[in-house]
Design a protein around this motif. Structure first.
Motif, PDB file in Angstrom:
ATOM      1  N   MET A   1       0.822  -1.194   0.000  1.00 49.14           N
ATOM      2  CA  MET A   1       0.000   0.000   0.000  1.00 49.14           C
ATOM      3  C   MET A   1       0.871   1.266   0.000  1.00 49.14           C
ATOM      4  SD  MET A   1      -2.540  -1.814  -0.227  1.00 49.14           S
ATOM      5  CE  MET A   1      -3.726  -0.538  -0.545  1.00 49.14           C
ATOM      6  N   ALA A   2       1.957   1.248   0.770  1.00 48.33           N
ATOM      7  CA  ALA A   2       2.858   2.401   0.784  1.00 48.33           C
ATOM      8  C   ALA A   2       3.524   2.574  -0.580  1.00 48.33           C
ATOM      9  CB  ALA A   2       3.919   2.235   1.872  1.00 48.33           C
ATOM     10  N   THR A   3       3.876   1.461  -1.217  1.00 47.60           N
ATOM     11  CA  THR A   3       4.471   1.527  -2.557  1.00 47.60           C
ATOM     12  C   THR A   3       3.501   2.156  -3.537  1.00 47.60           C
ATOM     13  OG1 THR A   3       5.835  -0.440  -2.148  1.00 47.60           O
ATOM     14  CG2 THR A   3       5.435   0.154  -4.444  1.00 47.60           C
ATOM     15  N   GLN A   4       2.236   1.745  -3.450  1.00 44.47           N
ATOM     16  CA  GLN A   4       1.232   2.326  -4.333  1.00 44.47           C
ATOM     17  C   GLN A   4       1.028   3.810  -4.058  1.00 44.47           C
ATOM     18  OE1 GLN A   4      -2.380   0.045  -5.382  1.00 44.47           O
ATOM     19  NE2 GLN A   4      -1.651  -1.500  -3.943  1.00 44.47           N
ATOM     20  N   CYS A   5       1.032   4.179  -2.783  1.00 47.28           N
ATOM     21  CA  CYS A   5       0.860   5.593  -2.433  1.00 47.28           C
ATOM     22  C   CYS A   5       1.965   6.449  -3.036  1.00 47.28           C
ATOM     23  CB  CYS A   5       0.836   5.756  -0.909  1.00 47.28           C
ATOM     24  SG  CYS A   5      -0.715   5.221  -0.133  1.00 47.28           S
ATOM     25  N   GLU A   6       3.188   5.943  -3.034  1.00 47.12           N
ATOM     26  CA  GLU A   6       4.294   6.693  -3.623  1.00 47.12           C
ATOM     27  C   GLU A   6       4.063   6.900  -5.120  1.00 47.12           C
ATOM     28  OE1 GLU A   6       6.551   8.208  -2.086  1.00 47.12           O
ATOM     29  OE2 GLU A   6       6.588   7.291  -0.095  1.00 47.12           O
TER      30      GLU A   6
ATOM     31  N   MET B   1      -1.719  17.966  -9.595  1.00 46.06           N
ATOM     32  CA  MET B   1      -2.938  17.829  -8.807  1.00 46.06           C
ATOM     33  C   MET B   1      -2.589  17.775  -7.326  1.00 46.06           C
ATOM     34  SD  MET B   1      -5.807  17.763 -10.558  1.00 46.06           S
ATOM     35  CE  MET B   1      -6.952  16.833  -9.532  1.00 46.06           C
ATOM     36  N   ARG B   2      -3.427  18.397  -6.521  1.00 41.48           N
ATOM     37  CA  ARG B   2      -3.236  18.371  -5.069  1.00 41.48           C
ATOM     38  C   ARG B   2      -4.459  17.788  -4.359  1.00 41.48           C
ATOM     39  NH1 ARG B   2       0.961  18.484  -6.549  1.00 41.48           N
ATOM     40  NH2 ARG B   2       2.687  19.928  -6.215  1.00 41.48           N
ATOM     41  N   ARG B   3      -5.437  17.336  -5.118  1.00 41.93           N
ATOM     42  CA  ARG B   3      -6.643  16.751  -4.521  1.00 41.93           C
ATOM     43  C   ARG B   3      -6.954  15.439  -5.222  1.00 41.93           C
ATOM     44  NH1 ARG B   3     -11.994  16.939  -6.217  1.00 41.93           N
ATOM     45  NH2 ARG B   3     -13.593  16.687  -4.608  1.00 41.93           N
ATOM     46  N   ILE B   4      -7.280  14.415  -4.422  1.00 38.62           N
ATOM     47  CA  ILE B   4      -7.597  13.106  -4.976  1.00 38.62           C
ATOM     48  C   ILE B   4      -8.731  12.475  -4.173  1.00 38.62           C
ATOM     49  CG2 ILE B   4      -5.851  11.936  -3.561  1.00 38.62           C
ATOM     50  CD1 ILE B   4      -5.418  10.026  -5.955  1.00 38.62           C
ATOM     51  N   CYS B   5      -9.605  11.760  -4.869  1.00 41.21           N
ATOM     52  CA  CYS B   5     -10.673  11.004  -4.223  1.00 41.21           C
ATOM     53  C   CYS B   5     -10.223   9.548  -4.122  1.00 41.21           C
ATOM     54  CB  CYS B   5     -11.967  11.077  -5.040  1.00 41.21           C
ATOM     55  SG  CYS B   5     -12.594  12.747  -5.288  1.00 41.21           S
ATOM     56  N   VAL B   6     -10.338   8.970  -2.943  1.00 39.96           N
ATOM     57  CA  VAL B   6      -9.906   7.588  -2.713  1.00 39.96           C
ATOM     58  C   VAL B   6     -11.107   6.772  -2.251  1.00 39.96           C
ATOM     59  CG1 VAL B   6      -8.380   6.049  -1.437  1.00 39.96           C
ATOM     60  CG2 VAL B   6      -7.578   8.325  -2.113  1.00 39.96           C
ATOM     61  N   GLU B   7     -11.396   5.704  -2.985  1.00 39.64           N
ATOM     62  CA  GLU B   7     -12.486   4.819  -2.586  1.00 39.64           C
ATOM     63  C   GLU B   7     -12.035   4.020  -1.363  1.00 39.64           C
ATOM     64  OE1 GLU B   7     -14.850   1.062  -4.518  1.00 39.64           O
ATOM     65  OE2 GLU B   7     -14.504   2.825  -5.794  1.00 39.64           O
TER      66      GLU B   7
ATOM     67  N   PRO C   1      -6.151   6.617   2.985  1.00 36.96           N
ATOM     68  CA  PRO C   1      -5.993   8.074   3.104  1.00 36.96           C
ATOM     69  C   PRO C   1      -4.899   8.491   4.076  1.00 36.96           C
ATOM     70  CG  PRO C   1      -8.314   7.517   2.996  1.00 36.96           C
ATOM     71  CD  PRO C   1      -7.566   6.218   3.091  1.00 36.96           C
ATOM     72  N   GLU C   2      -4.815   7.822   5.227  1.00 33.93           N
ATOM     73  CA  GLU C   2      -3.781   8.182   6.195  1.00 33.93           C
ATOM     74  C   GLU C   2      -2.384   7.826   5.685  1.00 33.93           C
ATOM     75  OE1 GLU C   2      -3.747  10.005   8.921  1.00 33.93           O
ATOM     76  OE2 GLU C   2      -5.833  10.423   8.384  1.00 33.93           O
ATOM     77  N   ILE C   3      -2.261   6.673   5.042  1.00 33.13           N
ATOM     78  CA  ILE C   3      -0.955   6.283   4.491  1.00 33.13           C
ATOM     79  C   ILE C   3      -0.531   7.271   3.415  1.00 33.13           C
ATOM     80  CG2 ILE C   3       0.327   4.471   3.285  1.00 33.13           C
ATOM     81  CD1 ILE C   3      -1.586   2.436   4.490  1.00 33.13           C
ATOM     82  N   LEU C   4      -1.494   7.675   2.587  1.00 36.04           N
ATOM     83  CA  LEU C   4      -1.197   8.616   1.506  1.00 36.04           C
ATOM     84  C   LEU C   4      -0.771   9.972   2.064  1.00 36.04           C
ATOM     85  CD1 LEU C   4      -1.194   8.929  -1.580  1.00 36.04           C
ATOM     86  CD2 LEU C   4      -3.596   9.636  -1.443  1.00 36.04           C
ATOM     87  N   ARG C   5      -1.471  10.431   3.090  1.00 37.40           N
ATOM     88  CA  ARG C   5      -1.112  11.713   3.703  1.00 37.40           C
ATOM     89  C   ARG C   5       0.279  11.647   4.346  1.00 37.40           C
ATOM     90  NH1 ARG C   5      -6.591  11.250   5.652  1.00 37.40           N
ATOM     91  NH2 ARG C   5      -7.997  12.621   4.468  1.00 37.40           N
TER      92      ARG C   5
ATOM     93  N   ARG D   1       7.269  13.927   1.735  1.00 40.30           N
ATOM     94  CA  ARG D   1       7.752  14.605   0.522  1.00 40.30           C
ATOM     95  C   ARG D   1       7.601  16.120   0.608  1.00 40.30           C
ATOM     96  NH1 ARG D   1       6.187  11.698  -5.106  1.00 40.30           N
ATOM     97  NH2 ARG D   1       6.651   9.526  -4.586  1.00 40.30           N
ATOM     98  N   GLY D   2       6.875  16.577   1.621  1.00 37.22           N
ATOM     99  CA  GLY D   2       6.582  17.996   1.707  1.00 37.22           C
ATOM    100  C   GLY D   2       5.464  18.422   0.780  1.00 37.22           C
ATOM    101  N   MET D   3       4.626  17.456   0.364  1.00 38.07           N
ATOM    102  CA  MET D   3       3.490  17.752  -0.516  1.00 38.07           C
ATOM    103  C   MET D   3       2.256  18.049   0.323  1.00 38.07           C
ATOM    104  SD  MET D   3       3.759  14.921  -3.602  1.00 38.07           S
ATOM    105  CE  MET D   3       2.165  15.439  -4.276  1.00 38.07           C
ATOM    106  N   ASP D   4       1.590  19.122  -0.011  1.00 41.03           N
ATOM    107  CA  ASP D   4       0.342  19.490   0.665  1.00 41.03           C
ATOM    108  C   ASP D   4      -0.816  19.007  -0.203  1.00 41.03           C
ATOM    109  OD1 ASP D   4      -1.552  20.583   2.316  1.00 41.03           O
ATOM    110  OD2 ASP D   4      -1.310  22.634   1.558  1.00 41.03           O
ATOM    111  N   ILE D   5      -1.500  17.939   0.219  1.00 42.17           N
ATOM    112  CA  ILE D   5      -2.566  17.355  -0.596  1.00 42.17           C
ATOM    113  C   ILE D   5      -3.861  17.281   0.196  1.00 42.17           C
ATOM    114  CG2 ILE D   5      -0.916  15.989  -1.935  1.00 42.17           C
ATOM    115  CD1 ILE D   5      -1.939  13.509  -0.397  1.00 42.17           C
TER     116      ILE D   5
END
Length: 283
Positions: A147-152, A163-169, A178-182, A188-192
């Protein structure tokens, strides 16, 4: 048994015995509108081209089509080679008014359901949908943190499309994503912004209600490189009765179509440099 029921509620004869059904389709067999003041032919044609053949037949012509007969024809897709131009908010000659990115996740293993992330642009004036990029996420069977690999990879996908916004089913396995992605974005210092999406509707109904209308009316556009993904094969093999091997790309696109889009506006023309004529005198 029925006589006893009717006697108890006071009816001397069965309710609605001998009733007749009145059906007035929006246009008759000769194509004449039933209510021309409200629905002239131009409005009927616009309605037909917007809702699709299935919904128009069942809701406007009062002649339902069995969902078993519905298919997705990839031959109805318009392919394009253009990039999205943020300066004028266009894809080629087409206006763009909104954008949505959607991730329909799975474990991403070779033999599991597909994990798919998609970005679509849309023009709400012409009701066109542009499937601009589609990524099937596959991780190695020996990966200890799939899951972490996919998030990267999803974050790479987001960065690629600015893009800075994503919908996750979040049904099932996506609940923790969502928490892993955040967390990965924070490193990375990305604000999403991650929007959780819970789907309670049956998958086949979602596809029929969102994807079939734009496809059957010729309003679905796809970037040409998507022809090299499994999407077209999924569409050919898809049936609302199930039994298909994979429909993950189709489902992800349906989710993106249903998602609330971010508004897209032109960022303006590129800055032009002007040179002033300073060869003058003041008298």
């Amino acid at each position: 048994m029925s006589d006893i029921v009717y006697k108890k509620i006071g009816f001397s004869t069965p309710f609605l015995r001998g009733y007749k059904t009145l059906k007035i389709p929006i246009v008759d067999a000769d194509g004449v509108p039933a209510w021309p003041e409200m629905f002239p032919l131009s409005a009927v044609d616009n309605l037909r081209s917007t809702v699709g053949a299935h919904h128009f037949a069942s809701q406007m012509m009062l002649s339902p089509i069995s969902t078993e007969r519905i298919r997705l024809d990839p031959g109805a897709i318009h392919f394009y080679n253009d990039c999205f131009n943020p300066q004028n908010a266009h894809i080629g000659d087409n206006d763009v008014t909104g954008v949505a990115m959607y991730w329909d996740p799975s474990l991403g293993r070779t033999r599991s359901d597909g994990s798919v992330c998609v970005i679509i642009y849309r023009d709400d004036k012409s009701h066109r949908i542009f499937v601009h990029d589609l990524m099937y996420l596959v991780v190695a069977d020996g990966d200890e943190h799939p899951m972490a690999t996919q998030c990267e990879r999803v974050l790479d996908f987001m960065s690629c499309h600015n893009m800075r916004r994503i919908c996750v089913e979040t049904n099932g396995i996506g609940n923790a994503l969502p928490e892993i992605l955040r967390e990965c974005a924070g490193k990375r210092g990305m604000d999403i912004v991650v929007q959780n999406v819970v789907n309670n509707k049956r998958k086949s109904d979602r596809i029929i209600d969102s994807l079939e209308p734009v496809l059957s009316t010729g309003r679905l556009y796809c970037s040409s490189h998507i022809q090299s993904t499994p999407l077209l094969a999924e569409m050919i093999g898809w049936s609302p009765m199930g039994g298909t091997t994979h429909d993950d790309g189709i489902d992800a696109i349906s989710g993106a179509i249903c998602a609330t889009p971010l508004p897209v506006r032109p960022i303006g023309k590129r800055t032009r440099t002007y040179s002033a004529n300073t060869n003058f005198t003041i008298s």
